[in-house]
Design a protein around this motif. Sequence first.
Motif, PDB file in Angstrom:
ATOM      1  N   ALA A   1       0.829  -1.204   0.000  1.00  0.00           N
ATOM      2  CA  ALA A   1       0.000   0.000   0.000  1.00  0.00           C
ATOM      3  C   ALA A   1       0.868   1.260   0.000  1.00  0.00           C
ATOM      4  CB  ALA A   1      -0.926  -0.005   1.214  1.00  0.00           C
ATOM      5  N   TYR A   2       1.933   1.253   0.784  1.00  0.00           N
ATOM      6  CA  TYR A   2       2.860   2.387   0.775  1.00  0.00           C
ATOM      7  C   TYR A   2       3.507   2.537  -0.596  1.00  0.00           C
ATOM      8  CZ  TYR A   2       3.055   4.057   5.601  1.00  0.00           C
ATOM      9  OH  TYR A   2       2.768   4.654   6.805  1.00  0.00           O
ATOM     10  N   LEU A   3       3.931   1.433  -1.190  1.00  0.00           N
ATOM     11  CA  LEU A   3       4.550   1.510  -2.514  1.00  0.00           C
ATOM     12  C   LEU A   3       3.571   2.055  -3.553  1.00  0.00           C
ATOM     13  CD1 LEU A   3       6.614  -1.808  -2.663  1.00  0.00           C
ATOM     14  CD2 LEU A   3       7.485   0.523  -2.425  1.00  0.00           C
ATOM     15  N   LEU A   4       2.337   1.586  -3.522  1.00  0.00           N
ATOM     16  CA  LEU A   4       1.336   2.086  -4.469  1.00  0.00           C
ATOM     17  C   LEU A   4       1.015   3.553  -4.223  1.00  0.00           C
ATOM     18  CD1 LEU A   4      -1.113  -0.943  -4.620  1.00  0.00           C
ATOM     19  CD2 LEU A   4       0.382  -0.119  -6.452  1.00  0.00           C
ATOM     20  N   ARG A   5       0.914   3.932  -2.974  1.00  0.00           N
ATOM     21  CA  ARG A   5       0.573   5.319  -2.624  1.00  0.00           C
ATOM     22  C   ARG A   5       1.643   6.302  -3.062  1.00  0.00           C
ATOM     23  NH1 ARG A   5       0.448   9.938  -1.871  1.00  0.00           N
ATOM     24  NH2 ARG A   5      -0.529  11.130  -0.207  1.00  0.00           N
ATOM     25  N   PHE A   6       2.911   5.907  -2.930  1.00  0.00           N
ATOM     26  CA  PHE A   6       4.010   6.823  -3.230  1.00  0.00           C
ATOM     27  C   PHE A   6       4.729   6.477  -4.531  1.00  0.00           C
ATOM     28  CE2 PHE A   6       3.565   7.152   1.426  1.00  0.00           C
ATOM     29  CZ  PHE A   6       3.244   8.497   1.478  1.00  0.00           C
ATOM     30  N   ASP A   7       4.064   5.811  -5.436  1.00  0.00           N
ATOM     31  CA  ASP A   7       4.626   5.475  -6.751  1.00  0.00           C
ATOM     32  C   ASP A   7       5.966   4.752  -6.642  1.00  0.00           C
ATOM     33  OD1 ASP A   7       2.462   6.578  -8.106  1.00  0.00           O
ATOM     34  OD2 ASP A   7       3.355   8.585  -8.089  1.00  0.00           O
ATOM     35  N   PHE A   8       6.027   3.783  -5.755  1.00  0.00           N
ATOM     36  CA  PHE A   8       7.176   2.902  -5.558  1.00  0.00           C
ATOM     37  C   PHE A   8       8.438   3.629  -5.095  1.00  0.00           C
ATOM     38  CE2 PHE A   8       4.266   0.730  -8.356  1.00  0.00           C
ATOM     39  CZ  PHE A   8       4.199  -0.514  -7.773  1.00  0.00           C
TER      40      PHE A   8
END
Length: 140
Positions: free
Chosen positions: A25-32
Amino acid sequence: MNSYKRTAIMVLIDAVIICSSIYAAYLLRFDFKINEPFRETLPYVMAGFTVLIIIFLYANKIYKRIWLYASVGDLISIFKGVVTGSAAFFIFHSFAVKEWYAGLVVPRSIFVLGSIIAFLGIAGSRFLWRVLRDNYSKLQ
């Protein structure tokens, strides 16, 4: 395998799935590319989500069910456990932690994305077990 060992293994697998879902979710939220202030909150969010979701999954008797016969009712129980655990963590974070740690920022999208991915991961692991077991028993 006795029921305590099986339950412990299932809880451990769920904990790994929940932690992985929060990281995803963090990766998706911040564009990896997770920025430094948000990277510092990652262990706090993983621990809170994991503990509360597992508590609510246990309260919904997910770990007492026989996964040989996984059904839509089990999916509903998983959904209830994940949603109530996520809501409990959101409420805890919104009221208690903001009073003590004003600088601790967790984007609201993490709560939603993490819940969706955790539900899909936990439900998918249960139904994958059923599919593998059904296919294995047919081979014998």
